[in-house]
Motif scaffolding. Structure first.
Motif, PDB file in Angstrom:
ATOM      1  N   GLY A  36       0.567  -1.084  -0.197  1.00  0.00           N
ATOM      2  CA  GLY A  36       0.080   0.376   0.085  1.00  0.00           C
ATOM      3  C   GLY A  36       1.004   1.248   0.190  1.00  0.00           C
ATOM      4  N   LYS A  37       0.259   2.083   1.057  1.00  0.00           N
ATOM      5  CA  LYS A  37       1.819   3.334   1.233  1.00  0.00           C
ATOM      6  C   LYS A  37       3.289   3.250   2.226  1.00  0.00           C
ATOM      7  CE  LYS A  37      -2.651   6.664   0.262  1.00  0.00           C
ATOM      8  NZ  LYS A  37      -2.429   8.028   0.432  1.00  0.00           N
ATOM      9  N   ARG A  38       2.824   1.781   2.876  1.00  0.00           N
ATOM     10  CA  ARG A  38       3.668   1.080   3.450  1.00  0.00           C
ATOM     11  C   ARG A  38       5.011   0.540   2.899  1.00  0.00           C
ATOM     12  NH1 ARG A  38       5.814   3.579   8.414  1.00  0.00           N
ATOM     13  NH2 ARG A  38       7.051   1.431   9.468  1.00  0.00           N
ATOM     14  N   VAL A  39       6.172   1.405   3.486  1.00  0.00           N
ATOM     15  CA  VAL A  39       7.228   0.858   2.964  1.00  0.00           C
ATOM     16  C   VAL A  39       8.127   0.384   3.850  1.00  0.00           C
ATOM     17  CG1 VAL A  39       9.920   1.281   1.526  1.00  0.00           C
ATOM     18  CG2 VAL A  39       8.103   3.073   1.259  1.00  0.00           C
ATOM     19  N   GLU A  40       7.933  -1.587   3.318  1.00  0.00           N
ATOM     20  CA  GLU A  40       9.330  -2.392   4.460  1.00  0.00           C
ATOM     21  C   GLU A  40      10.387  -2.824   3.827  1.00  0.00           C
ATOM     22  OE1 GLU A  40       6.416  -4.928   5.153  1.00  0.00           O
ATOM     23  OE2 GLU A  40       5.036  -4.461   6.449  1.00  0.00           O
ATOM     24  N   PHE A  41      11.572  -2.658   4.719  1.00  0.00           N
ATOM     25  CA  PHE A  41      12.624  -3.005   4.414  1.00  0.00           C
ATOM     26  C   PHE A  41      13.012  -4.793   5.856  1.00  0.00           C
ATOM     27  CE2 PHE A  41      12.990   1.051   4.269  1.00  0.00           C
ATOM     28  CZ  PHE A  41      13.619   1.649   2.874  1.00  0.00           C
ATOM     29  N   TYR A 109       1.542  12.826  -7.885  1.00  0.00           N
ATOM     30  CA  TYR A 109       2.700  14.224  -8.209  1.00  0.00           C
ATOM     31  C   TYR A 109       3.450  14.094  -6.544  1.00  0.00           C
ATOM     32  CZ  TYR A 109       1.257  14.905 -12.348  1.00  0.00           C
ATOM     33  OH  TYR A 109       0.954  14.317 -14.226  1.00  0.00           O
ATOM     34  N   ILE A 110       2.412  14.641  -5.511  1.00  0.00           N
ATOM     35  CA  ILE A 110       2.808  14.367  -4.730  1.00  0.00           C
ATOM     36  C   ILE A 110       2.950  13.729  -3.468  1.00  0.00           C
ATOM     37  CG2 ILE A 110       2.792  16.017  -2.122  1.00  0.00           C
ATOM     38  CD1 ILE A 110       1.625  18.271  -3.791  1.00  0.00           C
ATOM     39  N   ILE A 111       4.207  13.127  -3.163  1.00  0.00           N
ATOM     40  CA  ILE A 111       4.212  11.160  -2.149  1.00  0.00           C
ATOM     41  C   ILE A 111       5.305  11.448  -1.354  1.00  0.00           C
ATOM     42  CG2 ILE A 111       4.573   8.958  -2.980  1.00  0.00           C
ATOM     43  CD1 ILE A 111       4.488   9.848  -6.228  1.00  0.00           C
ATOM     44  N   PRO A 112       4.572  11.881   0.044  1.00  0.00           N
ATOM     45  CA  PRO A 112       5.453  11.949   0.862  1.00  0.00           C
ATOM     46  C   PRO A 112       6.127  10.889   1.736  1.00  0.00           C
ATOM     47  CG  PRO A 112       3.213  12.248   1.514  1.00  0.00           C
ATOM     48  CD  PRO A 112       3.193  11.675  -0.270  1.00  0.00           C
ATOM     49  N   ASP A 113       6.790   9.858   1.406  1.00  0.00           N
ATOM     50  CA  ASP A 113       7.027   8.647   1.754  1.00  0.00           C
ATOM     51  C   ASP A 113       8.603   8.666   2.288  1.00  0.00           C
ATOM     52  OD1 ASP A 113       8.971   9.269  -0.621  1.00  0.00           O
ATOM     53  OD2 ASP A 113       8.149   7.207  -1.825  1.00  0.00           O
ATOM     54  N   ARG A 114       9.907   9.809   2.409  1.00  0.00           N
ATOM     55  CA  ARG A 114      10.667   9.397   2.529  1.00  0.00           C
ATOM     56  C   ARG A 114      10.939   9.901   3.931  1.00  0.00           C
ATOM     57  NH1 ARG A 114      12.677  13.914  -1.672  1.00  0.00           N
ATOM     58  NH2 ARG A 114      12.836  12.864  -3.456  1.00  0.00           N
ATOM     59  N   TRP A 115       9.892  10.052   4.740  1.00  0.00           N
ATOM     60  CA  TRP A 115      10.227  10.281   6.716  1.00  0.00           C
ATOM     61  C   TRP A 115      10.473   8.792   6.976  1.00  0.00           C
ATOM     62  CZ3 TRP A 115       5.737   7.111   8.554  1.00  0.00           C
ATOM     63  CH2 TRP A 115       4.907   6.556   8.216  1.00  0.00           C
ATOM     64  N   GLN A 116       9.908   7.587   5.991  1.00  0.00           N
ATOM     65  CA  GLN A 116       9.805   6.310   6.443  1.00  0.00           C
ATOM     66  C   GLN A 116      11.178   5.815   6.491  1.00  0.00           C
ATOM     67  OE1 GLN A 116       6.968   3.579   4.919  1.00  0.00           O
ATOM     68  NE2 GLN A 116       5.885   5.615   4.276  1.00  0.00           N
ATOM     69  N   VAL A 122      15.471  13.951  12.333  1.00  0.00           N
ATOM     70  CA  VAL A 122      14.187  14.497  11.820  1.00  0.00           C
ATOM     71  C   VAL A 122      14.833  15.556  11.109  1.00  0.00           C
ATOM     72  CG1 VAL A 122      12.999  15.790  13.537  1.00  0.00           C
ATOM     73  CG2 VAL A 122      13.485  13.635  14.746  1.00  0.00           C
ATOM     74  N   ILE A 123      16.051  16.639  11.283  1.00  0.00           N
ATOM     75  CA  ILE A 123      16.019  17.610  10.563  1.00  0.00           C
ATOM     76  C   ILE A 123      16.003  16.960   9.023  1.00  0.00           C
ATOM     77  CG2 ILE A 123      17.204  19.835  10.263  1.00  0.00           C
ATOM     78  CD1 ILE A 123      17.658  20.070  13.001  1.00  0.00           C
ATOM     79  N   GLU A 124      16.654  15.954   8.966  1.00  0.00           N
ATOM     80  CA  GLU A 124      16.773  15.589   7.357  1.00  0.00           C
ATOM     81  C   GLU A 124      15.562  14.925   6.690  1.00  0.00           C
ATOM     82  OE1 GLU A 124      20.975  13.651   7.170  1.00  0.00           O
ATOM     83  OE2 GLU A 124      19.597  12.123   8.229  1.00  0.00           O
ATOM     84  N   LYS A 125      14.743  14.169   7.639  1.00  0.00           N
ATOM     85  CA  LYS A 125      13.551  13.883   7.099  1.00  0.00           C
ATOM     86  C   LYS A 125      12.500  15.535   6.817  1.00  0.00           C
ATOM     87  CE  LYS A 125      13.072   9.454   9.606  1.00  0.00           C
ATOM     88  NZ  LYS A 125      12.509   8.549  10.836  1.00  0.00           N
ATOM     89  N   LEU A 126      12.381  16.660   7.719  1.00  0.00           N
ATOM     90  CA  LEU A 126      12.270  17.262   7.492  1.00  0.00           C
ATOM     91  C   LEU A 126      12.158  18.338   6.307  1.00  0.00           C
ATOM     92  CD1 LEU A 126      10.228  19.906   8.387  1.00  0.00           C
ATOM     93  CD2 LEU A 126      11.855  20.920   9.653  1.00  0.00           C
ATOM     94  N   ASN A 127      13.061  18.119   5.713  1.00  0.00           N
ATOM     95  CA  ASN A 127      14.247  18.817   4.313  1.00  0.00           C
ATOM     96  C   ASN A 127      13.182  17.775   3.344  1.00  0.00           C
ATOM     97  OD1 ASN A 127      15.437  20.807   6.195  1.00  0.00           O
ATOM     98  ND2 ASN A 127      17.191  19.593   6.106  1.00  0.00           N
ATOM     99  N   CYS A 128      13.840  16.238   3.441  1.00  0.00           N
ATOM    100  CA  CYS A 128      12.942  15.975   2.339  1.00  0.00           C
ATOM    101  C   CYS A 128      11.795  16.167   1.980  1.00  0.00           C
ATOM    102  CB  CYS A 128      13.630  14.675   2.495  1.00  0.00           C
ATOM    103  SG  CYS A 128      15.266  13.812   2.661  1.00  0.00           S
ATOM    104  N   GLY A 129      11.167  15.921   3.389  1.00  0.00           N
ATOM    105  CA  GLY A 129       9.389  15.931   3.199  1.00  0.00           C
ATOM    106  C   GLY A 129       9.425  17.355   2.035  1.00  0.00           C
TER     107      GLY A 129
END
Length: 206
Positions: A36-41, A109-116, A122-129
C-alpha cells in the motif's frame, strides 16, 4: 501532425514506459517492498539504516553556517507554495469540469514517503519532506498548466524553448493556421478521453 511524427512520439512514449518499469524492477526487490503506502525493509537493512543515522546533536554541530543563513529563505517559500497548491487545486476543481478536461491527480505527484527512511534524522526528514512537497507540487501544477495550454493554445513556439512539458511535442507548428483550425478540437477532446500519463506514474497501474 504527420502520421510518421505521431508514430515516433508513440514509440518514444512506449520506450519511456518500458524504461520506468525496468528501473523500478531493478530497484524495488533489492531495497524495499511496497505494501500500500507503507514501505517495508528487511530487518538487516533496518539495522543498517539505524546504524548509519547521524544523531541530531552531531548533525547540528557539523552543520555549516551557510545552511543556517539559507534556511529562512528556503523555508520562507512555504507560504507561496501553499498558496500555489490551494489555487491550482481550486482552479482545476472549478474549471476543468466546465471544459471536460480530466483532473490531475495530486497524489500522483506529491508522494510523502521519505519520512519512512530510518537513516535520516528528524531534520533530514523535514528537509526531504519539504523538497518532495515543493518539487511534487511544481510537477502537479505544471501538468495542470499543460492541460490548460493544450485546451486553449496548443501551439509550439517559433524559437526553441527549454523546459517544455511532455504535451508540448504534440502541439501544432507555429504558423500552421490550417492545422490549428483543423486539429484544435481533436487536441481538446483528447484531454477528456485519455490524457497522457502523469510524469512519475507507474505505467503498470493502468
Amino acid at each position: 501532425m504527420t502520421d510518421r511524427l505521431q508514430q515516433l512520439l508513440s514509440q518514444i512514449s512506449e520506450l519511456e514506459d518500458e524504461l520506468q518499469i525496468v528501473l523500478h524492477d531493478r530497484e524495488v526487490p533489492i531495497f524495499f517492498t511496497l505494501r500500500g503506502k507503507r514501505v517495508e525493509f528487511e530487518s538487516s537493512l533496518k539495522r543498517l539504516h539505524r546504524d548509519l543515522r547521524i544523531g541530531l546533536i552531531a548533525w547540528l554541530k557539523a552543520s555549516e553556517p551557510r545552511r543556517w543563513v539559507a534556511a529562512p529563505f528556503i523555508y520562507g517559500l512555504i507560504v507561496p507554495l501553499v498558496l500555489l497548491d490551494v489555487g491550482a487545486t481550486v482552479y482545476q476543481a472549478i474549471c476543468f469540469p466546465l471544459f471536460r478536461i480530466a483532473k490531475v491527480k495530486r497524489a500522483d505527484y506529491i508522494i510523502p514517503d521519505r519520512w519512512q527512511l530510518n537513516y535520516l534524522n528528524v531534520i533530514e526528514k523535514l528537509n526531504c519532506g519539504y523538497c518532495e512537497y515543493a518539487n511534487g507540487l511544481i510537477a502537479y501544477t505544471a501538468e495542470i498548466a499543460a492541460r490548460t495550454e493544450q485546451y486553449w493554445c496548443p501551439i509550439k513556439h517559433a524559437r526553441k524553448a527549454l523546459g517544455t512539458h511532455a504535451r508540448y511535442q504534440r502541439f501544432l507548428a507555429y504558423g500552421d493556421a490550417q492545422g490549428y483550425r483543423a486539429h484544435l478540437e481533436d487536441l481538446r477532446a483528447a484531454l477528456a478521453k485519455s490524457p497522457e500519463r502523469p510524469f512519475n506514474a507507474d505505467p503498470r497501474q493502468d
